[in-house]
Design a protein around this motif. Sequence first.
Motif, PDB file in Angstrom:
ATOM      1  N   ILE A  37     -12.569  19.054 -13.712  1.00  0.00           N
ATOM      2  CA  ILE A  37     -13.106  20.406 -13.560  1.00  0.00           C
ATOM      3  C   ILE A  37     -13.892  20.514 -12.263  1.00  0.00           C
ATOM      4  N   GLN A  38     -14.749  19.533 -11.986  1.00  0.00           N
ATOM      5  CA  GLN A  38     -15.521  19.529 -10.735  1.00  0.00           C
ATOM      6  C   GLN A  38     -14.582  19.566  -9.537  1.00  0.00           C
ATOM      7  N   LEU A  39     -13.554  18.728  -9.573  1.00  0.00           N
ATOM      8  CA  LEU A  39     -12.621  18.659  -8.452  1.00  0.00           C
ATOM      9  C   LEU A  39     -11.821  19.946  -8.299  1.00  0.00           C
ATOM     10  N   LEU A  40     -11.381  20.527  -9.409  1.00  0.00           N
ATOM     11  CA  LEU A  40     -10.623  21.772  -9.324  1.00  0.00           C
ATOM     12  C   LEU A  40     -11.472  22.916  -8.767  1.00  0.00           C
ATOM     13  N   VAL A  41     -12.742  22.955  -9.149  1.00  0.00           N
ATOM     14  CA  VAL A  41     -13.639  23.967  -8.585  1.00  0.00           C
ATOM     15  C   VAL A  41     -13.716  23.768  -7.070  1.00  0.00           C
ATOM     16  N   GLU A  42     -13.892  22.526  -6.640  1.00  0.00           N
ATOM     17  CA  GLU A  42     -13.979  22.261  -5.197  1.00  0.00           C
ATOM     18  C   GLU A  42     -12.678  22.571  -4.473  1.00  0.00           C
ATOM     19  N   VAL A  43     -11.550  22.283  -5.097  1.00  0.00           N
ATOM     20  CA  VAL A  43     -10.260  22.603  -4.478  1.00  0.00           C
ATOM     21  C   VAL A  43     -10.185  24.093  -4.184  1.00  0.00           C
ATOM     22  N   HIS A  44     -10.572  24.908  -5.155  1.00  0.00           N
ATOM     23  CA  HIS A  44     -10.505  26.358  -4.972  1.00  0.00           C
ATOM     24  C   HIS A  44     -11.552  26.841  -3.962  1.00  0.00           C
ATOM     25  N   LEU A  45     -12.705  26.215  -3.931  1.00  0.00           N
ATOM     26  CA  LEU A  45     -13.699  26.567  -2.913  1.00  0.00           C
ATOM     27  C   LEU A  45     -13.195  26.187  -1.519  1.00  0.00           C
ATOM     28  N   ASN A  46     -12.546  25.040  -1.415  1.00  0.00           N
ATOM     29  CA  ASN A  46     -11.975  24.629  -0.124  1.00  0.00           C
ATOM     30  C   ASN A  46     -10.907  25.617   0.326  1.00  0.00           C
ATOM     31  N   GLU A  47     -10.063  26.047  -0.603  1.00  0.00           N
ATOM     32  CA  GLU A  47      -9.048  27.047  -0.263  1.00  0.00           C
ATOM     33  C   GLU A  47      -9.706  28.311   0.279  1.00  0.00           C
ATOM     34  N   SER A  48     -10.768  28.727  -0.388  1.00  0.00           N
ATOM     35  CA  SER A  48     -11.470  29.939   0.023  1.00  0.00           C
ATOM     36  C   SER A  48     -12.088  29.782   1.407  1.00  0.00           C
ATOM     37  N   ARG A  49     -12.702  28.634   1.642  1.00  0.00           N
ATOM     38  CA  ARG A  49     -13.303  28.380   2.965  1.00  0.00           C
ATOM     39  C   ARG A  49     -12.257  28.434   4.072  1.00  0.00           C
ATOM     40  N   VAL A  50     -11.126  27.804   3.820  1.00  0.00           N
ATOM     41  CA  VAL A  50     -10.069  27.763   4.830  1.00  0.00           C
ATOM     42  C   VAL A  50      -9.491  29.153   5.044  1.00  0.00           C
ATOM     43  N   GLU A  51      -9.269  29.867   3.959  1.00  0.00           N
ATOM     44  CA  GLU A  51      -8.733  31.218   4.087  1.00  0.00           C
ATOM     45  C   GLU A  51      -9.698  32.114   4.858  1.00  0.00           C
ATOM     46  N   GLY A  52     -10.981  31.943   4.624  1.00  0.00           N
ATOM     47  CA  GLY A  52     -11.986  32.743   5.314  1.00  0.00           C
ATOM     48  C   GLY A  52     -12.164  32.368   6.775  1.00  0.00           C
ATOM     49  N   SER A  53     -11.658  31.213   7.158  1.00  0.00           N
ATOM     50  CA  SER A  53     -11.824  30.765   8.545  1.00  0.00           C
ATOM     51  C   SER A  53     -10.924  31.513   9.515  1.00  0.00           C
ATOM     52  N   ARG A  54      -9.891  32.128   8.999  1.00  0.00           N
ATOM     53  CA  ARG A  54      -8.936  32.903   9.806  1.00  0.00           C
ATOM     54  C   ARG A  54      -8.340  32.083  10.953  1.00  0.00           C
ATOM     55  N   MET A  55      -8.110  30.824  10.680  1.00  0.00           N
ATOM     56  CA  MET A  55      -7.480  29.934  11.666  1.00  0.00           C
ATOM     57  C   MET A  55      -5.969  30.117  11.621  1.00  0.00           C
ATOM     58  N   ARG A  56      -5.326  29.603  12.656  1.00  0.00           N
ATOM     59  CA  ARG A  56      -3.867  29.568  12.648  1.00  0.00           C
ATOM     60  C   ARG A  56      -3.426  28.628  11.541  1.00  0.00           C
ATOM     61  N   ALA A  57      -2.215  28.821  11.061  1.00  0.00           N
ATOM     62  CA  ALA A  57      -1.721  28.085   9.886  1.00  0.00           C
ATOM     63  C   ALA A  57      -1.836  26.572  10.038  1.00  0.00           C
ATOM     64  N   ASP A  58      -1.440  26.034  11.196  1.00  0.00           N
ATOM     65  CA  ASP A  58      -1.485  24.581  11.360  1.00  0.00           C
ATOM     66  C   ASP A  58      -2.916  24.058  11.392  1.00  0.00           C
ATOM     67  N   SER A  59      -3.808  24.790  12.021  1.00  0.00           N
ATOM     68  CA  SER A  59      -5.218  24.393  12.052  1.00  0.00           C
ATOM     69  C   SER A  59      -5.846  24.530  10.672  1.00  0.00           C
ATOM     70  N   ALA A  60      -5.488  25.587   9.971  1.00  0.00           N
ATOM     71  CA  ALA A  60      -6.017  25.801   8.627  1.00  0.00           C
ATOM     72  C   ALA A  60      -5.559  24.685   7.693  1.00  0.00           C
ATOM     73  N   GLN A  61      -4.304  24.280   7.814  1.00  0.00           N
ATOM     74  CA  GLN A  61      -3.790  23.195   6.972  1.00  0.00           C
ATOM     75  C   GLN A  61      -4.515  21.895   7.283  1.00  0.00           C
ATOM     76  N   ALA A  62      -4.760  21.624   8.559  1.00  0.00           N
ATOM     77  CA  ALA A  62      -5.491  20.413   8.946  1.00  0.00           C
ATOM     78  C   ALA A  62      -6.911  20.439   8.394  1.00  0.00           C
ATOM     79  N   LEU A  63      -7.566  21.601   8.464  1.00  0.00           N
ATOM     80  CA  LEU A  63      -8.912  21.735   7.920  1.00  0.00           C
ATOM     81  C   LEU A  63      -8.909  21.511   6.417  1.00  0.00           C
ATOM     82  N   PHE A  64      -7.955  22.126   5.717  1.00  0.00           N
ATOM     83  CA  PHE A  64      -7.877  21.959   4.273  1.00  0.00           C
ATOM     84  C   PHE A  64      -7.661  20.489   3.909  1.00  0.00           C
ATOM     85  N   ASN A  65      -6.757  19.827   4.616  1.00  0.00           N
ATOM     86  CA  ASN A  65      -6.496  18.409   4.344  1.00  0.00           C
ATOM     87  C   ASN A  65      -7.759  17.578   4.534  1.00  0.00           C
ATOM     88  N   GLN A  66      -8.531  17.874   5.580  1.00  0.00           N
ATOM     89  CA  GLN A  66      -9.768  17.132   5.825  1.00  0.00           C
ATOM     90  C   GLN A  66     -10.809  17.419   4.738  1.00  0.00           C
TER      91      GLN A  66
END
Length: 121
Positions: free
Chosen positions: A38-67
């Motif tokens: 549950i803790q990890l799933l909450v963080e996964v969704h928060l990470n998705e939100s952070r990356v989506e809010g960053s408005r980066m290009r797709a490849d940069s956003a994917q790299a950020l999400f992976n990190q």
Amino acid sequence: MKKLPICLALILSALLAGCQRPEEAVPPSSLLPKEKMIQLLVEVHLNESRVEGSRMRADSAQALFNQLQKDMFWRHEVSDSAFWQSYRYYAVHEKDLDEMYGIVLDSLAMRKVKMQAMPKQ
């Protein structure tokens, strides 16, 4: 970045895991407890939100999400394979996954309410 690739991966893994009957599913040796998942799933969704809010290009956003994911697994001392094996196991047991996601959604909703109640700077 759209949430589609990650959500699609989660749904696909649940569907693939669903091919196995729950009573046949053997828990992986590295099964994470529900509370940890549950803790990890909450963080996964928060990470998705952070990356989506960053408005980066797709490849940069994917790299950020992976990190962000790599950092999350490191902080929680969990391997990505243990996470995905556990996720697939819980997906086979739909009742468990539904229960866990109910808590995840409640946690995210509470965070949203707290964020909205904070004074704007």
